[in-house]
Scaffold this motif. Structure first.
Motif, mmCIF file in Angstrom:
data_model
loop_
_atom_site.group_PDB
_atom_site.id
_atom_site.type_symbol
_atom_site.label_atom_id
_atom_site.label_comp_id
_atom_site.label_asym_id
_atom_site.label_seq_id
_atom_site.Cartn_x
_atom_site.Cartn_y
_atom_site.Cartn_z
ATOM 1 N N PHE A 162 0.450 -37.277 15.280
ATOM 2 C CA PHE A 162 1.131 -36.707 16.440
ATOM 3 C C PHE A 162 2.530 -36.217 16.089
ATOM 4 C CE2 PHE A 162 -2.015 -39.195 18.953
ATOM 5 C CZ PHE A 162 -2.579 -38.111 19.602
ATOM 6 N N VAL A 163 3.216 -36.922 15.209
ATOM 7 C CA VAL A 163 4.547 -36.466 14.788
ATOM 8 C C VAL A 163 4.437 -35.139 14.053
ATOM 9 C CG1 VAL A 163 6.464 -36.975 13.227
ATOM 10 C CG2 VAL A 163 5.631 -38.736 14.762
ATOM 11 N N ILE A 164 3.448 -35.011 13.182
ATOM 12 C CA ILE A 164 3.253 -33.759 12.443
ATOM 13 C C ILE A 164 2.922 -32.620 13.405
ATOM 14 C CG2 ILE A 164 1.714 -32.577 10.807
ATOM 15 C CD1 ILE A 164 1.634 -35.228 9.239
ATOM 16 N N VAL A 165 2.069 -32.878 14.388
ATOM 17 C CA VAL A 165 1.717 -31.849 15.363
ATOM 18 C C VAL A 165 2.944 -31.439 16.172
ATOM 19 C CG1 VAL A 165 0.396 -31.406 17.478
ATOM 20 C CG2 VAL A 165 -0.716 -32.456 15.507
ATOM 21 N N LEU A 166 3.732 -32.402 16.627
ATOM 22 C CA LEU A 166 4.921 -32.091 17.419
ATOM 23 C C LEU A 166 5.961 -31.322 16.602
ATOM 24 C CD1 LEU A 166 5.367 -35.376 19.481
ATOM 25 C CD2 LEU A 166 4.569 -33.155 20.286
ATOM 26 N N VAL A 167 6.156 -31.698 15.350
ATOM 27 C CA VAL A 167 7.096 -30.975 14.492
ATOM 28 C C VAL A 167 6.597 -29.547 14.272
ATOM 29 C CG1 VAL A 167 8.047 -30.855 12.152
ATOM 30 C CG2 VAL A 167 8.063 -33.011 13.392
ATOM 31 N N GLY A 168 5.313 -29.377 14.083
ATOM 32 C CA GLY A 168 4.741 -28.035 13.920
ATOM 33 C C GLY A 168 4.950 -27.176 15.157
ATOM 34 N N LEU A 169 4.736 -27.754 16.336
ATOM 35 C CA LEU A 169 4.960 -27.011 17.573
ATOM 36 C C LEU A 169 6.430 -26.641 17.736
ATOM 37 C CD1 LEU A 169 2.664 -28.973 20.049
ATOM 38 C CD2 LEU A 169 2.325 -26.664 19.176
ATOM 39 N N TYR A 170 7.326 -27.545 17.384
ATOM 40 C CA TYR A 170 8.764 -27.270 17.483
ATOM 41 C C TYR A 170 9.168 -26.138 16.549
ATOM 42 C CZ TYR A 170 13.784 -27.788 16.994
ATOM 43 O OH TYR A 170 15.123 -27.534 16.947
#
Length: 74
Positions: free
Chosen positions: A25-33
């Motif tokens: 989830f952290v990787i997904v959120l960083v990617g979206l940011y």
């Protein structure tokens, strides 16, 4: 040996699953940011480009320059 035995236990497996889920989830959120940040930067560049293309001189000054050029031609 202690690590391998803890992973095979139920508590170790749950901990590992939770950690992997959090990392995902952290990787997904960083990617979206990063993606949204890139889009905002691109949009700002487009806005600046449009503003430069529509940035014209004062219409009265432009008229005076054109009129002076026309008068000087004759």
């Amino acid at each position: 040996m202690k690590l391998k035995s803890k992973i095979r236990e139920q508590e170790g497996s749950i901990t590992l699953f939770v950690l992997l889920s959090i990392i995902f989830f952290v990787i997904v959120l960083v990617g979206l940011y990063i993606n949204s940040s890139y889009k905002i930067q691109k949009q700002q560049k487009e806005i600046e480009k449009i503003q430069r293309s529509y940035n014209t001189e004062n219409i009265n000054d432009l008229y005076n320059k054109t009129y002076e050029a026309y008068v000087n031609k004759e």
